[in-house]
Design a protein around this motif. Structure first.
Motif, PDB file in Angstrom:
ATOM      1  N   ASN A  84       5.328  36.195   4.803  1.00 54.10           N
ATOM      2  CA  ASN A  84       4.531  35.046   4.380  1.00 54.10           C
ATOM      3  C   ASN A  84       3.115  35.038   4.937  1.00 54.10           C
ATOM      4  N   PHE A  85       2.959  35.398   6.205  1.00 53.02           N
ATOM      5  CA  PHE A  85       1.679  35.162   6.886  1.00 53.02           C
ATOM      6  C   PHE A  85       0.967  36.428   7.371  1.00 53.02           C
ATOM      7  N   VAL A  86       1.609  37.581   7.161  1.00 54.74           N
ATOM      8  CA  VAL A  86       0.963  38.848   7.530  1.00 54.74           C
ATOM      9  C   VAL A  86       0.757  39.714   6.283  1.00 54.74           C
ATOM     10  N   VAL A  87       1.833  39.944   5.532  1.00 53.77           N
ATOM     11  CA  VAL A  87       1.725  40.783   4.343  1.00 53.77           C
ATOM     12  C   VAL A  87       1.033  40.049   3.194  1.00 53.77           C
ATOM     13  N   LEU A  88       1.399  38.795   2.968  1.00 53.86           N
ATOM     14  CA  LEU A  88       0.820  38.039   1.851  1.00 53.86           C
ATOM     15  C   LEU A  88      -0.707  37.962   1.913  1.00 53.86           C
ATOM     16  N   PRO A  89      -1.335  37.635   3.061  1.00 54.84           N
ATOM     17  CA  PRO A  89      -2.805  37.624   3.102  1.00 54.84           C
ATOM     18  C   PRO A  89      -3.419  38.970   2.713  1.00 54.84           C
ATOM     19  N   VAL A  90      -2.759  40.075   3.088  1.00 50.62           N
ATOM     20  CA  VAL A  90      -3.256  41.399   2.710  1.00 50.62           C
ATOM     21  C   VAL A  90      -3.186  41.578   1.196  1.00 50.62           C
ATOM     22  N   VAL A  91      -2.087  41.163   0.583  1.00 50.71           N
ATOM     23  CA  VAL A  91      -1.932  41.252  -0.871  1.00 50.71           C
ATOM     24  C   VAL A  91      -3.017  40.433  -1.569  1.00 50.71           C
ATOM     25  N   ILE A  92      -3.276  39.243  -1.053  1.00 57.68           N
ATOM     26  CA  ILE A  92      -4.309  38.384  -1.650  1.00 57.68           C
ATOM     27  C   ILE A  92      -5.681  39.048  -1.571  1.00 57.68           C
ATOM     28  N   MET A  93      -5.990  39.642  -0.420  1.00 53.37           N
ATOM     29  CA  MET A  93      -7.295  40.300  -0.270  1.00 53.37           C
ATOM     30  C   MET A  93      -7.400  41.536  -1.162  1.00 53.37           C
ATOM     31  N   LEU A  94      -6.309  42.270  -1.324  1.00 53.95           N
ATOM     32  CA  LEU A  94      -6.314  43.411  -2.232  1.00 53.95           C
ATOM     33  C   LEU A  94      -6.574  42.959  -3.664  1.00 53.95           C
ATOM     34  N   SER A  95      -6.054  41.775  -4.017  1.00 54.13           N
ATOM     35  CA  SER A  95      -6.268  41.257  -5.375  1.00 54.13           C
ATOM     36  C   SER A  95      -7.737  40.944  -5.635  1.00 54.13           C
ATOM     37  N   LEU A  96      -8.508  40.787  -4.555  1.00 54.17           N
ATOM     38  CA  LEU A  96      -9.951  40.528  -4.680  1.00 54.17           C
ATOM     39  C   LEU A  96     -10.742  41.829  -4.788  1.00 54.17           C
ATOM     40  N   GLY A  97     -10.049  42.953  -4.751  1.00 50.45           N
ATOM     41  CA  GLY A  97     -10.729  44.239  -4.823  1.00 50.45           C
ATOM     42  C   GLY A  97     -11.231  44.729  -3.489  1.00 50.45           C
ATOM     43  N   MET A  98     -10.700  44.175  -2.395  1.00 50.29           N
ATOM     44  CA  MET A  98     -11.116  44.585  -1.054  1.00 50.29           C
ATOM     45  C   MET A  98     -10.328  45.844  -0.657  1.00 50.29           C
ATOM     46  N   THR A 100     -12.038  48.978   0.545  1.00 47.21           N
ATOM     47  CA  THR A 100     -12.837  49.974   1.238  1.00 47.21           C
ATOM     48  C   THR A 100     -12.077  50.475   2.474  1.00 47.21           C
ATOM     49  N   ILE A 101     -12.584  51.534   3.086  1.00 46.19           N
ATOM     50  CA  ILE A 101     -11.957  52.064   4.301  1.00 46.19           C
ATOM     51  C   ILE A 101     -11.908  50.997   5.392  1.00 46.19           C
ATOM     52  N   LEU A 102     -12.997  50.240   5.530  1.00 43.46           N
ATOM     53  CA  LEU A 102     -13.035  49.187   6.552  1.00 43.46           C
ATOM     54  C   LEU A 102     -12.007  48.097   6.253  1.00 43.46           C
ATOM     55  N   ASP A 103     -11.836  47.777   4.977  1.00 42.53           N
ATOM     56  CA  ASP A 103     -10.824  46.795   4.580  1.00 42.53           C
ATOM     57  C   ASP A 103      -9.435  47.281   4.974  1.00 42.53           C
ATOM     58  N   VAL A 104      -9.146  48.544   4.693  1.00 41.92           N
ATOM     59  CA  VAL A 104      -7.825  49.108   4.999  1.00 41.92           C
ATOM     60  C   VAL A 104      -7.568  49.087   6.505  1.00 41.92           C
ATOM     61  N   VAL A 105      -8.602  49.383   7.300  1.00 44.28           N
ATOM     62  CA  VAL A 105      -8.473  49.327   8.757  1.00 44.28           C
ATOM     63  C   VAL A 105      -8.125  47.901   9.190  1.00 44.28           C
ATOM     64  N   TYR A 107      -6.581  45.647   7.412  1.00 45.40           N
ATOM     65  CA  TYR A 107      -5.205  45.367   7.003  1.00 45.40           C
ATOM     66  C   TYR A 107      -4.207  45.962   7.999  1.00 45.40           C
ATOM     67  N   MET A 108      -4.468  47.201   8.407  1.00 43.11           N
ATOM     68  CA  MET A 108      -3.569  47.862   9.356  1.00 43.11           C
ATOM     69  C   MET A 108      -3.518  47.095  10.675  1.00 43.11           C
ATOM     70  N   LEU A 109      -4.696  46.664  11.141  1.00 40.73           N
ATOM     71  CA  LEU A 109      -4.740  45.912  12.401  1.00 40.73           C
ATOM     72  C   LEU A 109      -4.019  44.576  12.275  1.00 40.73           C
ATOM     73  N   LEU A 110      -4.235  43.893  11.165  1.00 44.72           N
ATOM     74  CA  LEU A 110      -3.598  42.593  10.961  1.00 44.72           C
ATOM     75  C   LEU A 110      -2.077  42.741  10.973  1.00 44.72           C
ATOM     76  N   ILE A 111      -1.574  43.748  10.269  1.00 43.72           N
ATOM     77  CA  ILE A 111      -0.132  43.949  10.186  1.00 43.72           C
ATOM     78  C   ILE A 111       0.446  44.399  11.531  1.00 43.72           C
ATOM     79  N   LEU A 112      -0.220  45.354  12.189  1.00 41.13           N
ATOM     80  CA  LEU A 112       0.270  45.830  13.488  1.00 41.13           C
ATOM     81  C   LEU A 112       0.277  44.726  14.532  1.00 41.13           C
ATOM     82  N   CYS A 113      -0.813  43.976  14.599  1.00 43.16           N
ATOM     83  CA  CYS A 113      -0.898  42.889  15.583  1.00 43.16           C
ATOM     84  C   CYS A 113       0.058  41.756  15.221  1.00 43.16           C
TER      85      CYS A 113
END
Length: 208
Positions: A84-98, A100-105, A107-113
């Motif tokens: 709900n609160f880690v994966v979903l925000p990443v999906v929403i941001m991907l839907s915005l076309g985010m 880039t390499i920096l975006d992916v970094v 996402y990885m940090l958000l999910i890992l943390c």
């Protein structure tokens, strides 16, 4: 027939996952039909998932549970929070076309943390010690932060909006695991927060 029996104490937790699934549906629809923006709807269901998380513990404690059901509740709550609160925000941001390499970094940090913070919470929750403070920013906070920032969508340039989301994501990931104390909600907060959430939902519907 099934390996688990759904106890009424986790119904609200499951409802939160259903809301998150609906939010993902709107996010994926945005990616498939770029001329249609369902961002606000995704964010609204993210808020609703947050409200479910706020009350699922109270509902669970009102139910008569075995020790196994209590432990299951702790585990399923964190697994639901991951979606709900880690994966979903990443999906929403991907839907915005985010993407880039920096975006992916970010996402990885958000999910890992996020999963690390939830793992830490599970260990301490299993100790059965009531605490007055959370250690680190609760992952549920994304249910308020991202929708609040979402109010800017359509009112500022898309590039600036995405940059704000990106910076916020890095900051949130850091705060998930930062050694800070965040007070737990109690008392009137259980009335005030849902009211503020309802106002936020209305604003997401009317502000364009």
């Amino acid at each position: 027939m099934f390996i688990i029996k759904v106890h009424k104490s986790v119904i609200v937790t499951y409802l939160g996952v259903i809301f998150a699934s609906i939010a993902m549906y709107f996010a994926f629809t945005k990616m498939a039909f770029s001329e249609i923006s369902y961002l606000r709807y995704s964010l609204i269901f993210l808020v609703l998932s947050g409200i479910c998380d706020m009350f699922d513990g109270k509902v669970a404690r009102m139910c008569k549970r075995t020790e196994e059901e209590k432990e299951f509740g702790i585990q399923i709550d964190s697994l639901a929070d991951t979606v709900n609160f880690v994966v979903l925000p990443v999906v929403i941001m991907l839907s915005l076309g985010m993407n880039t390499i920096l975006d992916v970094v970010a996402y990885m940090l958000l999910i890992l943390c996020g999963v690390s913070r939830l793992g830490y919470f599970n260990v301490h929750a299993s100790m059965d010690n009531p605490v007055k403070f959370y250690s680190g920013l609760p992952v549920t906070s994304t249910a308020i932060i991202y929708p609040l920032l979402g109010l800017l969508h359509g009112n500022i340039s898309e590039n600036l909006f995405q940059n704000i989301y990106l910076v916020a994501t890095f900051l949130i990931a850091f705060l998930f695991v930062a050694k800070i104390k965040v007070p737990k909600l109690k008392g009137l907060a259980y009335v005030i927060v849902p009211i503020l959430a309802a106002i936020l939902v209305v604003l997401l519907l009317v502000i364009r």
